[in-house]
Structure formats: structure tokens, C-alpha cells
Design a protein around this motif. Structure first.
Motif, short mmCIF file in Angstrom:
data_model
loop_
_atom_site.label_atom_id
_atom_site.label_comp_id
_atom_site.label_asym_id
_atom_site.label_seq_id
_atom_site.Cartn_x
_atom_site.Cartn_y
_atom_site.Cartn_z
N ILE A 77 0.83 -1.20 0.00
CA ILE A 77 0.00 0.00 0.00
C ILE A 77 0.87 1.26 0.00
CG2 ILE A 77 -1.94 -1.11 1.17
CD1 ILE A 77 -1.05 0.37 3.75
N ALA A 78 0.25 2.36 -0.42
CA ALA A 78 0.92 3.66 -0.41
C ALA A 78 -0.11 4.77 -0.34
CB ALA A 78 1.77 3.84 -1.66
N THR A 79 0.33 5.94 0.12
CA THR A 79 -0.43 7.18 -0.02
C THR A 79 0.39 8.11 -0.92
OG1 THR A 79 0.60 8.42 1.81
CG2 THR A 79 -1.20 6.90 2.36
N VAL A 80 -0.15 9.26 -1.26
CA VAL A 80 0.64 10.25 -2.00
C VAL A 80 1.64 10.91 -1.07
CG1 VAL A 80 -1.17 10.68 -3.71
CG2 VAL A 80 -1.08 12.08 -1.63
N GLY A 81 2.68 11.49 -1.65
CA GLY A 81 3.63 12.29 -0.89
C GLY A 81 4.99 11.65 -0.73
N THR A 94 2.60 9.99 -8.00
CA THR A 94 2.00 9.92 -6.67
C THR A 94 2.89 10.54 -5.60
OG1 THR A 94 2.84 7.65 -6.49
CG2 THR A 94 0.53 7.93 -7.12
N SER A 95 4.20 10.32 -5.70
CA SER A 95 5.09 10.83 -4.65
C SER A 95 5.14 12.36 -4.63
CB SER A 95 6.50 10.26 -4.84
OG SER A 95 7.13 10.83 -5.97
N GLN A 96 5.08 12.97 -5.79
CA GLN A 96 5.22 14.43 -5.87
C GLN A 96 3.87 15.15 -6.01
OE1 GLN A 96 8.44 15.66 -5.39
NE2 GLN A 96 8.74 13.46 -5.03
N TYR A 97 2.80 14.40 -6.04
CA TYR A 97 1.48 14.99 -6.28
C TYR A 97 1.14 16.13 -5.31
CZ TYR A 97 -3.55 15.26 -7.19
OH TYR A 97 -4.81 15.71 -7.51
N PRO A 98 1.30 15.95 -4.00
CA PRO A 98 0.89 17.02 -3.07
C PRO A 98 1.73 18.29 -3.18
CG PRO A 98 1.13 14.91 -1.93
CD PRO A 98 1.78 14.77 -3.26
N THR A 129 5.04 0.98 0.79
CA THR A 129 5.96 1.05 -0.35
C THR A 129 5.44 2.00 -1.42
OG1 THR A 129 7.07 -0.34 -2.02
CG2 THR A 129 4.88 -1.04 -1.33
N TYR A 130 6.07 1.98 -2.59
CA TYR A 130 5.74 2.82 -3.76
C TYR A 130 6.09 4.28 -3.53
CZ TYR A 130 2.88 -1.33 -4.81
OH TYR A 130 2.45 -2.61 -5.02
N THR A 131 5.60 4.89 -2.44
CA THR A 131 6.08 6.20 -2.01
C THR A 131 6.76 5.98 -0.66
OG1 THR A 131 3.97 6.71 -0.94
CG2 THR A 131 4.24 7.44 -3.22
N GLU A 132 7.29 7.03 -0.05
CA GLU A 132 8.03 6.87 1.19
C GLU A 132 7.09 6.58 2.37
OE1 GLU A 132 10.28 6.38 4.23
OE2 GLU A 132 11.08 6.46 2.19
N PRO A 133 7.21 5.43 3.02
CA PRO A 133 6.29 5.09 4.11
C PRO A 133 6.39 6.01 5.32
CG PRO A 133 8.05 3.47 3.96
CD PRO A 133 8.15 4.33 2.74
N THR A 134 7.54 6.64 5.52
CA THR A 134 7.67 7.54 6.66
C THR A 134 6.62 8.64 6.65
OG1 THR A 134 10.05 7.13 6.71
CG2 THR A 134 9.27 9.04 7.92
N ILE A 135 6.26 9.12 5.46
CA ILE A 135 5.34 10.27 5.41
C ILE A 135 3.89 9.87 5.71
CG2 ILE A 135 6.85 11.58 3.88
CD1 ILE A 135 3.66 10.28 2.44
N PHE A 136 3.57 8.58 5.64
CA PHE A 136 2.24 8.15 6.12
C PHE A 136 2.41 7.28 7.36
CE2 PHE A 136 3.23 5.23 2.55
CZ PHE A 136 2.87 3.97 3.01
N PHE A 137 3.32 7.71 8.21
CA PHE A 137 3.74 6.94 9.38
C PHE A 137 2.58 6.56 10.28
CE2 PHE A 137 5.35 6.41 13.69
CZ PHE A 137 6.45 5.59 13.50
#
Length: 336
Positions: A77-81, A94-98, A129-137
Motif C-alpha cells: 500500500i501507499a499514499t501520495v507524498g 503519486t510521490s510528488q502529487y501534493p 511502499t511505492y512512495t516513502e512510508p515515513t510520510i504516512f507513518f
């Protein structure tokens, strides 16, 4: 929206975020470098809690993790950011969307739903994964605690910029982490918008806390393909644990870094040879299926133990995590 973890209130309504090593000080109405944590009237909120932008069932080898339950499935799973701005990001949409749009897209999911889906699909682990998991900690943390109770493993695929505080907080529930070691200090500054030392510290700390760590270096021609850098990287990994797997993977042009060609296979071979000569037990070539550099060999006798093609295991010659020929112990978690 959910109040963030790991921050403190400072003067003039500002907050200081301690989630990652950027340690952003955020003014009211503003967001941190990740663009998904916002100061609203002196309270820091995560904007991505439960906002899942991608979810898939992946082979664990895709993370890549080669010494963590090989052949198993991982609910991913991933969120944006993201807290980096890598010029070559393959998931930049997705990573740079916000950083480009004000809204936060994603499918609403609860931790209970994520864990239930992982159970129903027979996944051994959940990968953030896919984007950085730390930002959806906060979301990853709640999912990981629940998964841990259910006997499901938890995996980060990370840039290694997680703060020591966040690392220690997630450690009791985190089983494995593939961490990028991207380049030297100049590379991090120029290409990723970050610093090298915090990544090195995170790799060390994750290992000290008992988390299975594998390291990935995406080799980009003229950026981080020098023998000096590759030797330094191999020596650094060896200084922590010679049995820590190192993945040297092929770059392909994407996003804002399209002026370089794909990494030549001979460069990956060179990197793998450098790692093995330095004393690393397991070095893998990535993104080049069928070339042989993705196989696991016994570090004692050289026997082929796990043959791979892409993300598939085609041959396994191990028993009880030991070489079938000489009986040497093969390092990892959940090895055949």
C-alpha cells in the motif's frame, strides 16, 4: 485528517516535526517538505491517514527483499507524498502529487480493512511502499500494530530518512526494511534534496533494533557509478553486517532525469564484483531478469541455492535455511 505523531509546538503557533530527518519547522497554514503534514492553528495534522492511493499484491522479491520469506506475497500500500524530490523517481505521479496540487487523493481505508485484505489474500506481509512510508507513518503504524497481532509481517521500502524517534517507535512491529543508499553527499543534495548521513544512521539503527535490512543502490550512469563510490558503499554495508544483502539495480530514464541511458549490464557486474570482493556475502543485480545476477549462491561453497527470473523463484536447493551441498547457514528470515 488526523493529528500527527512526533511533533512539538514551538513559538508563534509554529510546530517542529520530528518524523523524518528534515525536522521541518512549520508555520500556521503551511505544510512540511513532504507536503502531507500541515500546521492548522498550531496543531500538526497528517493529511494522508487512510488515503490509500495504491494497493496491490506483490511478490516480496519486488520490494526487493531476497532473504525475507522468499516466494511469499506481500500486500502493498501507499499514499501520495514524499520527503524527497528525486529527479529520477519512477512513482513521481503519486510521490510528488501534493507538491503540485492542493487536494489529497486516495481511497479511504482503515487499518482493519488493510489487515483484513492481507489476510484474505493469503499475504505473508504488508509492505508500505511505492512512495516513502515515513510520510504516512501514523497510518502505517496503526496497520503494523494490528498486523503484528494477527501474525502478519510488516515491511518498509524506504529512503532511510526516518528519524531515530520514529524508527524506535515502529521497530517493535517492523520486520524488514529495504533502504535505498542512493549516492554520495553531492548526489543526495543535487538529486534527492536531502543529506547522506541520516540515511547511514538509519541503516545502522534499523539493524541494531533487530529489523532485517537489505540495501538498494540504483546505479545511474555518471551520477553514482564510479568504482570509488561503489567500493565505499560495499565497505559501509560490510561494516554493519557482511550478510546484509546489497541490490545494485539498473536505472532507466524517467521523470526529470532523462539525459542518461539505462545502466549498462557491465556496470552492474562491476558493482556486484566489487561487493563480493569487499566481503559481502550476497550481492544482487536488479531490473535485468535472466542475466543470472539475481540468483542466491552459497557464500561458503558457491552452490546455486535459489534461482530467480524476475520476481519468480524457479529453483530452490535449500533445507532448513542451509545450503544443500555444504550445510552452511544462509542468512535471512523465513528462508527455505
Amino acid at each position: 485528517m488526523k493529528e500527527a505523531m512526533l511533533y512539538e509546538k514551538v513559538a508563534d503557533g509554529k510546530v517542529k516535526c520530528h518524523l523524518c530527518n528534515h525536522s521541518c519547522t512549520i508555520s500556521p497554514g503551511k505544510r512540511g517538505i513532504c507536503a502531507v503534514r500541515e500546521n492548522r492553528d498550531g496543531t500538526l495534522y497528517t493529511l494522508v491517514y487512510g488515503k490509500v492511493i495504491a494497493r496491490h499484491i506483490d511478490p516480496i522479491e519486488k520490494k526487493p527483499l531476497f532473504h525475507f520469506y522468499p516466494g511469499s506475497k506481500s500486500y502493498s500500500i501507499a499514499t501520495v507524498g514524499c520527503n524527497f524530490r528525486c529527479l529520477h523517481c519512477q512513482n513521481y505521479e503519486t510521490s510528488q502529487y501534493p507538491k503540485e496540487y492542493p487536494d489529497i487523493p486516495g481511497e479511504e481505508m482503515s487499518p482493519e480493512q488493510v489487515v483484513r485484505d492481507a489476510e484474505l489474500t493469503g499475504c505473508k506481509s504488508i509492505s508500505y511502499t511505492y512512495t516513502e512510508p515515513t510520510i504516512f507513518f501514523e497510518f502505517a503504524y496503526d496497520c503494523a500494530r494490528l498486523a503484528h497481532e494477527k501474525g502478519i509481517k510488516n515491511v518498509f521500502v524506504s529512503n532511510g530518512y526516518t528519524s531515530p524517534e520514529a524508527t524506535r517507535l515502529i521497530a517493535p512491529y517492523l520486520d524488514a526494511n529495504n533502504i535505498d543508499l542512493k549516492g554520495d553527499e553531492n548526489f543526495y543534495k543535487k538529486v534527492a534534496g536531502a543529506k547522506l548521513q541520516p540515511v547511514l544512521d538509519t541503516i545502522k539503527l534499523m539493524k541494531e533494533l533487530g529489523i532485517w535490512v537489505e540495501v538498494t543502490t540504483l546505479i545511474i550512469p555518471t551520477y553514482n557509478d564510479s568504482e570509488d563510490f561503489l567500493k565505499w558503499t560495499a565497505e559501509f554495508i560490510k561494516s554493519i553486517d557482511p550478510a546484509m544483502p546489497w541490490h545494485v539495480t539498473q536505472f532507466y530514464p524517467t521523470y526529470k532525469l532523462t539525459d542518461q541511458p539505462r545502466t549498462p549490464i557491465k556496470t552492474l557486474r562491476m558493482a556486484r564484483d566489487i561487493g563480493l570482493r569487499a566481503g559481502l556475502k550476497y550481492v544482487y543485480e536488479g531490473n535485468v531478469p535472466g542475466e543470472g545476477g539475481e540468483n542466491t549462491y552459497c557464500p561458503s561453497c558457491g552452490e546455486l541455492l535459489i534461482e530467480r527470473f524476475g520476481f519468480s523463484l524457479t529453483t530452490i536447493k535449500m533445507k532448513d535455511s542451509k545450503c544443500s551441498k555444504c550445510g552452511a547457514q544462509i542468512h535471512g528470515i523465513g528462508m527455505p
